[in-house]
Design a protein around this motif. Structure first.
Motif, PDB file in Angstrom:
ATOM      1  N   VAL A 225      18.447   8.463  -4.407  1.00  0.00           N
ATOM      2  CA  VAL A 225      17.064   8.883  -4.662  1.00  0.00           C
ATOM      3  C   VAL A 225      16.651   8.535  -6.087  1.00  0.00           C
ATOM      4  O   VAL A 225      15.544   8.047  -6.332  1.00  0.00           O
ATOM      5  N   GLY A 226      17.542   8.771  -7.037  1.00  0.00           N
ATOM      6  CA  GLY A 226      17.236   8.467  -8.426  1.00  0.00           C
ATOM      7  C   GLY A 226      16.987   6.989  -8.648  1.00  0.00           C
ATOM      8  O   GLY A 226      16.130   6.614  -9.460  1.00  0.00           O
ATOM      9  N   GLY A 227      17.731   6.139  -7.940  1.00  0.00           N
ATOM     10  CA  GLY A 227      17.517   4.702  -8.073  1.00  0.00           C
ATOM     11  C   GLY A 227      16.123   4.285  -7.664  1.00  0.00           C
ATOM     12  O   GLY A 227      15.512   3.410  -8.281  1.00  0.00           O
TER      13      GLY A 227
ATOM     14  N   PRO B  45       9.429   2.832 -11.124  1.00  0.00           N
ATOM     15  CA  PRO B  45       8.221   2.768 -11.970  1.00  0.00           C
ATOM     16  C   PRO B  45       8.528   2.967 -13.450  1.00  0.00           C
ATOM     17  O   PRO B  45       7.935   2.291 -14.300  1.00  0.00           O
ATOM     18  N   MET B  46       9.460   3.875 -13.743  1.00  0.00           N
ATOM     19  CA  MET B  46       9.813   4.139 -15.130  1.00  0.00           C
ATOM     20  C   MET B  46      10.428   2.907 -15.781  1.00  0.00           C
ATOM     21  O   MET B  46      10.133   2.581 -16.945  1.00  0.00           O
ATOM     22  N   ILE B  47      11.269   2.200 -15.037  1.00  0.00           N
ATOM     23  CA  ILE B  47      11.931   1.014 -15.580  1.00  0.00           C
ATOM     24  C   ILE B  47      10.904  -0.042 -15.969  1.00  0.00           C
ATOM     25  O   ILE B  47      10.940  -0.595 -17.072  1.00  0.00           O
TER      26      ILE B  47
ATOM     27  N   LEU C 290      18.372   3.885 -24.429  1.00  0.00           N
ATOM     28  CA  LEU C 290      19.625   3.894 -23.665  1.00  0.00           C
ATOM     29  C   LEU C 290      20.711   4.672 -24.410  1.00  0.00           C
ATOM     30  O   LEU C 290      21.442   5.472 -23.802  1.00  0.00           O
ATOM     31  N   VAL C 291      20.824   4.425 -25.705  1.00  0.00           N
ATOM     32  CA  VAL C 291      21.851   5.106 -26.506  1.00  0.00           C
ATOM     33  C   VAL C 291      21.593   6.606 -26.552  1.00  0.00           C
ATOM     34  O   VAL C 291      22.516   7.424 -26.393  1.00  0.00           O
ATOM     35  N   MET C 292      20.330   6.990 -26.741  1.00  0.00           N
ATOM     36  CA  MET C 292      19.987   8.411 -26.796  1.00  0.00           C
ATOM     37  C   MET C 292      20.262   9.091 -25.458  1.00  0.00           C
ATOM     38  O   MET C 292      20.834  10.190 -25.410  1.00  0.00           O
ATOM     39  N   ALA C 293      19.852   8.441 -24.357  1.00  0.00           N
ATOM     40  CA  ALA C 293      20.079   9.016 -23.026  1.00  0.00           C
ATOM     41  C   ALA C 293      21.569   9.129 -22.736  1.00  0.00           C
ATOM     42  O   ALA C 293      22.039  10.145 -22.194  1.00  0.00           O
ATOM     43  N   ALA C 294      22.343   8.097 -23.097  1.00  0.00           N
ATOM     44  CA  ALA C 294      23.788   8.127 -22.873  1.00  0.00           C
ATOM     45  C   ALA C 294      24.441   9.244 -23.678  1.00  0.00           C
ATOM     46  O   ALA C 294      25.390   9.900 -23.206  1.00  0.00           O
TER      47      ALA C 294
ATOM     48  N   PHE D 221      21.764  11.139 -15.233  1.00  0.00           N
ATOM     49  CA  PHE D 221      22.661  10.022 -14.950  1.00  0.00           C
ATOM     50  C   PHE D 221      22.071   9.077 -13.903  1.00  0.00           C
ATOM     51  O   PHE D 221      22.089   7.856 -14.079  1.00  0.00           O
ATOM     52  N   VAL D 222      21.539   9.630 -12.803  1.00  0.00           N
ATOM     53  CA  VAL D 222      21.031   8.782 -11.718  1.00  0.00           C
ATOM     54  C   VAL D 222      19.756   8.052 -12.126  1.00  0.00           C
ATOM     55  O   VAL D 222      19.419   7.011 -11.544  1.00  0.00           O
ATOM     56  N   LEU D 223      19.029   8.581 -13.111  1.00  0.00           N
ATOM     57  CA  LEU D 223      17.851   7.878 -13.625  1.00  0.00           C
ATOM     58  C   LEU D 223      18.259   6.838 -14.670  1.00  0.00           C
ATOM     59  O   LEU D 223      17.651   5.771 -14.773  1.00  0.00           O
ATOM     60  N   TYR D 224      19.303   7.150 -15.420  1.00  0.00           N
ATOM     61  CA  TYR D 224      19.773   6.267 -16.481  1.00  0.00           C
ATOM     62  C   TYR D 224      20.473   5.028 -15.933  1.00  0.00           C
ATOM     63  O   TYR D 224      20.286   3.919 -16.465  1.00  0.00           O
TER      64      TYR D 224
END
Length: 562
Positions: free
Chosen positions: A396-398, A403-405, A421-425, A447-450
């Protein structure tokens, strides 16, 4: 594995040293080794306007369907792992004492189950090399047929693993991992069936890839509902319908050769060869004129078809593309250089190290999500809830992240994207070491959005920095290196199970710190280079601006003094 995001800018590439007033049309190659392999003669790519609209719609629909059932099913490992455990896979390596002290698995069983996924994940990434070679040399139909054969072998090995005289689970899962990319990557060229909607088609492919991990989730639900009577053997025998379906549609419906890119279509439209008569008819003036007129009409008709296919907003699309390139800040940083020159630069080295660490971290979490939360939450029930939530959230996250990507990659600089990416990780890493149920759910959501954002951002970075002409080689090498070094995940499993006595916190903290340090180095380098490129661009614009004489100015000195 993920979708290689190639925006509209991939149809054209400005080459250093060429005139600023023109663009070089280059066909995008999916072959990571490019000209290292001798070319094989084959038919020309397909022009979309020569294929009926209904057929093209059908081809895209079919590709989305078979990608949904085959592209990335191995990443649903967290969903099928409990089924394999209940079926006693690798339980022969456990002794009774270990099973008494552990709730679900013993050390040897856990290591072998996780290695099954590790080998498959590595294979998915490393096979970018053979997939690119087959696709570029033999076309999408052959690539799809090869993928369907690999899926068939994998399904049969998984179905009869308990009856074979060798361990068939690891090679079976590995063949499933091999088949997916052959089928999936060969479908990228279908975005050229409707160039106006290429982004939508790629988004559908991306959604299908991410959603394919839900196949094993649905199987586990059926398995539990049937009290285990719908065994893995029955499931994988039923799954054979998928490769059979792929074989049928590849032979009768899907294109044998790739559709031409918009750049190739435009180049063809500008080709004056249609107006040139054959030498064999030069003596017959009347016939020559008739054939020239027929070719002129055919050319005009082709131009009309291409205009309809590409849309009437070409200028606006070009302006939008140039705007995105400028926003990126690093577009063209390594364009015009050979792949060998590019891979020796910090641009390649830093993104490769970052990709190795992130991919290892992502796959380690996918393989061990339940065992991690069993230890941290001290509850099999809560760990099972977290695992079930992860199984649903991953596909579902994928889809939800699509749209966000696009919003992030098209409207922010590459340096900002990498910083995000670094901040989210880092946030994911912090949530991953907190022993609370709410932190587990929050960790999974992020995680599933990242995960799809990360994979897409790496391919986007490769296109913008290194260019389309070397995309296959450079991106293939990045993913190949990352895949091979993903075998270190097995060492992380050993550390967790043996050295740290099933405690995942030390390994997660190590990965968090290393990822943060490498990520900041990458972001710092890209930001510094983007600022330097901006200064160079402004200096070039200033040099190209003609001098303007102010009204009333006197360069003979008459206006200054007597």
């Amino acid at each position: 594995m993920s979708l290689h995001r190639v925006s509209s800018m991939s149809s054209y590439e400005h080459v250093r040293g060429s005139s600023p007033a023109r663009s070089e049309h280059r066909k995008m190659s999916f072959n990571p080794v490019g000209t290292w392999v001798p070319p094989v003669a084959k038919e020309e790519p397909v022009r979309a306007f020569e294929v009926s609209r209904i057929t093209r719609i059908l081809q895209v629909t079919i590709a989305v369907i078979y990608s949904l059932f085959s592209a990335g099913i191995i990443f649903g490992y967290a969903a099928i792992k409990p089924v394999l455990i209940k079926e006693g896979v690798y339980s022969q390596f456990c002794d009774k004492a270990e099973l008494m002290n552990t709730s679900r698995t013993c050390y040897e069983q856990e290591i072998r189950l996780n290695f099954m996924f590790t080998a498959a994940a590595v294979t998915t990434n490393v096979c970018a090399l053979p997939v690119g070679i087959v696709l570029d040399r033999y076309g999408p139909r052959i690539s799809g047929l090869v993928g369907s054969v690999l899926l068939t072998v994998g399904a049969l090995l998984m179905a009869f693993a308990t009856q074979l005289p060798f361990d068939a689970y690891i090679p079976g899962y590995l063949f499933l991992a091999l088949g997916g990319p052959f089928v999936f990557i060969s479908s990228f060229q279908l975005s050229n069936t409707f160039p106006q909607y290429s982004g939508l088609i790629l988004a559908l492919m991306t959604g299908a890839f991410d959603s394919s991990s839900a196949i094993f989730l649905f199987y586990r639900l059926i398995y539990n509902a049937s009290n285990g009577s719908f065994t893995p053997q029955k499931f994988f025998l039923v799954y054979l319908v998928v490769p059979i379906y792929i074989i049928i549609v590849q032979i009768f419906i899907m294109p044998a050769n790739s559709y031409k890119t918009p750049g190739e279509l435009v180049a063809n439209a500008q080709d004056p060869s249609y107006d040139i008569g054959d030498t064999e008819i030069e003596q017959d003036t009347v016939r020559k004129r008739q054939i020239q007129e027929q070719r002129r009409q055919h050319r005009e008709s082709a131009v009309d078809e291409m205009t309809s296919l590409l849309g009437k907003s070409g200028d606006k699309q070009q302006e939008a593309t140039e705007k995105k390139q400028k926003i990126s800040g690093v577009f063209g940083a390594q364009h015009g250089r050979s792949a060998f020159e590019q891979i020796r630069t910090p641009w390649f080295i830093f993104i490769t190290i970052f990709t190795v660490i992130q991919m290892t971290r992502i796959n380690y979490f996918v393989a061990t999500v339940r065992t991690q939360y069993e230890y941290m939450l001290h509850s099999d029930v809560m760990a099972d809830h977290v695992n079930q939530f992860f199984d649903i959230a991953l596909p579902v996250g994928g889809v939800l992240s699509i749209p966000m990507i696009g919003l992030v990659l098209d409207n922010t600089s590459t340096a900002f994207t990498l910083l995000l990416l670094v901040m989210a990780a880092t946030v994911i890493g912090v949530l991953g070491v907190l022993p609370f149920l709410w932190a587990g759910y929050a960790n999974i959501i992020l995680f599933v959005l990242y995960r799809p954002l990360y994979y897409t951002a790496v391919s986007d970075y490769t296109v913008k920095v290194f260019g389309v002409s070397t995309f296959g080689k450079v991106y293939g090498l990045v993913i190949c290196f990352a895949g091979l070094l993903n075998f270190s995940q097995s060492a992380l499993d050993v550390l967790t199970q043996r050295t740290f006595h099933r405690d995942p916190l030390p390994v997660n903290i190590i990965l968090l710190v290393v990822c943060l340090v490498v990520g900041l180095v990458l972001v710092g380098y890209v930001y510094y280079k983007s600022r330097a490129m901006e200064r160079d661009r402004l200096e070039e614009e200033a040099e190209e601006t003609p001098d303007t004489v102010m009204p009333g100015a006197d360069f003979n000195g008459g206006a200054y003094g007597t």
